[in-house]
Design a protein around this motif. Structure first.
Motif, PDB file in Angstrom:
ATOM      1  N   ALA A 191       0.834  -1.207   0.000  1.00 39.15           N
ATOM      2  CA  ALA A 191       0.000   0.000   0.000  1.00 39.15           C
ATOM      3  C   ALA A 191       0.863   1.249   0.000  1.00 39.15           C
ATOM      4  O   ALA A 191       0.581   2.207  -0.714  1.00 39.15           O
ATOM      5  CB  ALA A 191      -0.927  -0.006   1.210  1.00 39.15           C
ATOM      6  N   THR A 192       1.938   1.267   0.781  1.00 42.71           N
ATOM      7  CA  THR A 192       2.826   2.422   0.837  1.00 42.71           C
ATOM      8  C   THR A 192       3.510   2.640  -0.517  1.00 42.71           C
ATOM      9  O   THR A 192       3.626   3.759  -0.981  1.00 42.71           O
ATOM     10  CB  THR A 192       3.879   2.233   1.944  1.00 42.71           C
ATOM     11  N   THR A 193       3.938   1.557  -1.150  1.00 42.23           N
ATOM     12  CA  THR A 193       4.565   1.658  -2.467  1.00 42.23           C
ATOM     13  C   THR A 193       3.576   2.177  -3.492  1.00 42.23           C
ATOM     14  O   THR A 193       3.909   3.027  -4.318  1.00 42.23           O
ATOM     15  CB  THR A 193       5.103   0.276  -2.902  1.00 42.23           C
ATOM     16  N   GLU A 194       2.334   1.693  -3.440  1.00 40.27           N
ATOM     17  CA  GLU A 194       1.302   2.160  -4.369  1.00 40.27           C
ATOM     18  C   GLU A 194       1.018   3.638  -4.150  1.00 40.27           C
ATOM     19  O   GLU A 194       0.872   4.393  -5.108  1.00 40.27           O
ATOM     20  CB  GLU A 194       0.020   1.343  -4.197  1.00 40.27           C
ATOM     21  N   TYR A 229      -6.565  26.952  -1.349  1.00 43.21           N
ATOM     22  CA  TYR A 229      -6.704  26.121  -2.542  1.00 43.21           C
ATOM     23  C   TYR A 229      -6.802  24.663  -2.116  1.00 43.21           C
ATOM     24  O   TYR A 229      -5.923  24.154  -1.419  1.00 43.21           O
ATOM     25  CB  TYR A 229      -5.521  26.316  -3.487  1.00 43.21           C
ATOM     26  N   GLU A 230      -7.887  24.019  -2.514  1.00 42.13           N
ATOM     27  CA  GLU A 230      -8.042  22.588  -2.276  1.00 42.13           C
ATOM     28  C   GLU A 230      -7.485  21.858  -3.479  1.00 42.13           C
ATOM     29  O   GLU A 230      -7.821  22.173  -4.615  1.00 42.13           O
ATOM     30  CB  GLU A 230      -9.518  22.230  -2.068  1.00 42.13           C
ATOM     31  N   VAL A 231      -6.606  20.906  -3.204  1.00 35.07           N
ATOM     32  CA  VAL A 231      -5.980  20.113  -4.253  1.00 35.07           C
ATOM     33  C   VAL A 231      -6.438  18.676  -4.038  1.00 35.07           C
ATOM     34  O   VAL A 231      -6.065  18.035  -3.054  1.00 35.07           O
ATOM     35  CB  VAL A 231      -4.439  20.207  -4.182  1.00 35.07           C
ATOM     36  N   LYS A 232      -7.266  18.190  -4.972  1.00 37.35           N
ATOM     37  CA  LYS A 232      -7.830  16.850  -4.833  1.00 37.35           C
ATOM     38  C   LYS A 232      -7.506  16.025  -6.070  1.00 37.35           C
ATOM     39  O   LYS A 232      -7.749  16.463  -7.187  1.00 37.35           O
ATOM     40  CB  LYS A 232      -9.346  16.918  -4.681  1.00 37.35           C
ATOM     41  N   ALA A 233      -6.967  14.834  -5.831  1.00 39.44           N
ATOM     42  CA  ALA A 233      -6.676  13.948  -6.948  1.00 39.44           C
ATOM     43  C   ALA A 233      -7.563  12.711  -6.905  1.00 39.44           C
ATOM     44  O   ALA A 233      -7.891  12.144  -7.922  1.00 39.44           O
ATOM     45  CB  ALA A 233      -5.219  13.539  -6.932  1.00 39.44           C
ATOM     46  N   ASN A 234      -7.920  12.289  -5.719  1.00 46.24           N
ATOM     47  CA  ASN A 234      -8.776  11.124  -5.513  1.00 46.24           C
ATOM     48  C   ASN A 234      -9.201  11.128  -4.049  1.00 46.24           C
ATOM     49  O   ASN A 234      -8.922  12.085  -3.330  1.00 46.24           O
ATOM     50  CB  ASN A 234      -8.031   9.834  -5.900  1.00 46.24           C
ATOM     51  N   GLU A 235      -9.850  10.089  -3.593  1.00 46.33           N
ATOM     52  CA  GLU A 235     -10.288  10.033  -2.193  1.00 46.33           C
ATOM     53  C   GLU A 235      -9.124   9.957  -1.209  1.00 46.33           C
ATOM     54  O   GLU A 235      -9.263  10.311  -0.053  1.00 46.33           O
ATOM     55  CB  GLU A 235     -11.222   8.830  -1.976  1.00 46.33           C
ATOM     56  N   ASP A 236      -7.965   9.506  -1.690  1.00 45.20           N
ATOM     57  CA  ASP A 236      -6.805   9.332  -0.824  1.00 45.20           C
ATOM     58  C   ASP A 236      -5.887  10.538  -0.783  1.00 45.20           C
ATOM     59  O   ASP A 236      -4.972  10.590   0.024  1.00 45.20           O
ATOM     60  CB  ASP A 236      -5.978   8.124  -1.285  1.00 45.20           C
ATOM     61  N   PHE A 256      -8.691  10.328   7.273  1.00 44.30           N
ATOM     62  CA  PHE A 256      -7.618   9.668   6.542  1.00 44.30           C
ATOM     63  C   PHE A 256      -6.949   8.622   7.421  1.00 44.30           C
ATOM     64  O   PHE A 256      -6.783   8.831   8.626  1.00 44.30           O
ATOM     65  CB  PHE A 256      -6.560  10.685   6.089  1.00 44.30           C
ATOM     66  N   THR A 257      -6.541   7.520   6.809  1.00 48.56           N
ATOM     67  CA  THR A 257      -5.773   6.510   7.524  1.00 48.56           C
ATOM     68  C   THR A 257      -4.353   7.037   7.709  1.00 48.56           C
ATOM     69  O   THR A 257      -3.957   8.023   7.078  1.00 48.56           O
ATOM     70  CB  THR A 257      -5.710   5.196   6.728  1.00 48.56           C
ATOM     71  N   GLU A 258      -3.581   6.337   8.507  1.00 53.58           N
ATOM     72  CA  GLU A 258      -2.192   6.752   8.706  1.00 53.58           C
ATOM     73  C   GLU A 258      -1.428   6.701   7.386  1.00 53.58           C
ATOM     74  O   GLU A 258      -0.655   7.612   7.081  1.00 53.58           O
ATOM     75  CB  GLU A 258      -1.506   5.855   9.737  1.00 53.58           C
ATOM     76  N   GLU A 259      -1.649   5.677   6.580  1.00 54.93           N
ATOM     77  CA  GLU A 259      -0.938   5.543   5.318  1.00 54.93           C
ATOM     78  C   GLU A 259      -1.290   6.684   4.365  1.00 54.93           C
ATOM     79  O   GLU A 259      -0.412   7.236   3.694  1.00 54.93           O
ATOM     80  CB  GLU A 259      -1.252   4.189   4.660  1.00 54.93           C
ATOM     81  N   GLN A 260      -2.575   7.031   4.275  1.00 54.12           N
ATOM     82  CA  GLN A 260      -2.994   8.127   3.404  1.00 54.12           C
ATOM     83  C   GLN A 260      -2.387   9.448   3.870  1.00 54.12           C
ATOM     84  O   GLN A 260      -1.838  10.210   3.068  1.00 54.12           O
ATOM     85  CB  GLN A 260      -4.523   8.248   3.386  1.00 54.12           C
TER      86      GLN A 260
END
Length: 167
Positions: free
Chosen positions: A31-34, A69-76, A149-153
């Motif tokens: 998950a971290t690599t992704e 400015y909100e910068v959003k790429a996806n839910e994560d 957000f999770t810790e990874e996110q």
């Protein structure tokens, strides 16, 4: 015979637990690599009026909301970038004295960057990063509030925010 079956069962439980833990470590590593691969690009916010280049997934949506400015790429990946004072001590005080979103702990505490855990009903992770420009401009980068957000996110966005640079 029953004693042998109990003995075998008792020995197999730790093996199952240990093998389950190893699988979890591997999935966290994957998950971290992704996440790192998703944030491999850069986005120039000067198109939006800020002299800042941020690490972000490709083609994030950028929207001005209430002076930030909100910068959003996806839910994560959802950050907020704004000019500000960059007062880390004030931010830490606000975090630690929040009566609703209770502070749990700092995971990373640096002079210009913090990553922390807090909780309303369940653990959530947030960050605050300060970037200073040569012309006394200070940018504050943090996660979008209201989303858990999770810790990874949070850690992936935190690392992206720290890797951002002023133009």
């Amino acid at each position: 015979m029953k004693k042998i079956n109990y003995f075998i069962a008792a020995l197999s439980i730790p093996v199952m637990i240990l093998s389950g833990c190893k699988g979890n470590e591997q999935s966290q590593e994957t998950a971290t690599t992704e996440q790192a691969a998703l944030i491999a690009g850069e986005y120039d916010l000067s198109k939006s009026g800020l002299n800042l280049i941020i690490k972000a997934p490709a083609d994030p949506a950028v929207e001005q909301v209430a002076g930030a400015y909100e910068v959003k790429a996806n839910e994560d990946f959802q950050l907020v970038v704004a000019e500000g004072a960059g007062d880390m001590n004030l931010m830490k005080s606000d975090i630690q004295n929040n009566d609703v979103n209770k502070f749990t702990r700092f995971l990373v505490e640096e002079p210009d960057a913090i990553l922390f855990e807090s909780q309303i009903t369940e653990p959530e992770f947030h960050f605050f990063v300060v970037k200073k420009g040569s012309n006394n401009t200070v940018y504050e980068i943090q996660d979008l509030k209201g989303k858990i957000f999770t810790e990874e996110q949070a850690r992936a966005m935190f690392e992206a925010a720290k890797a951002s640079r002023v133009k």
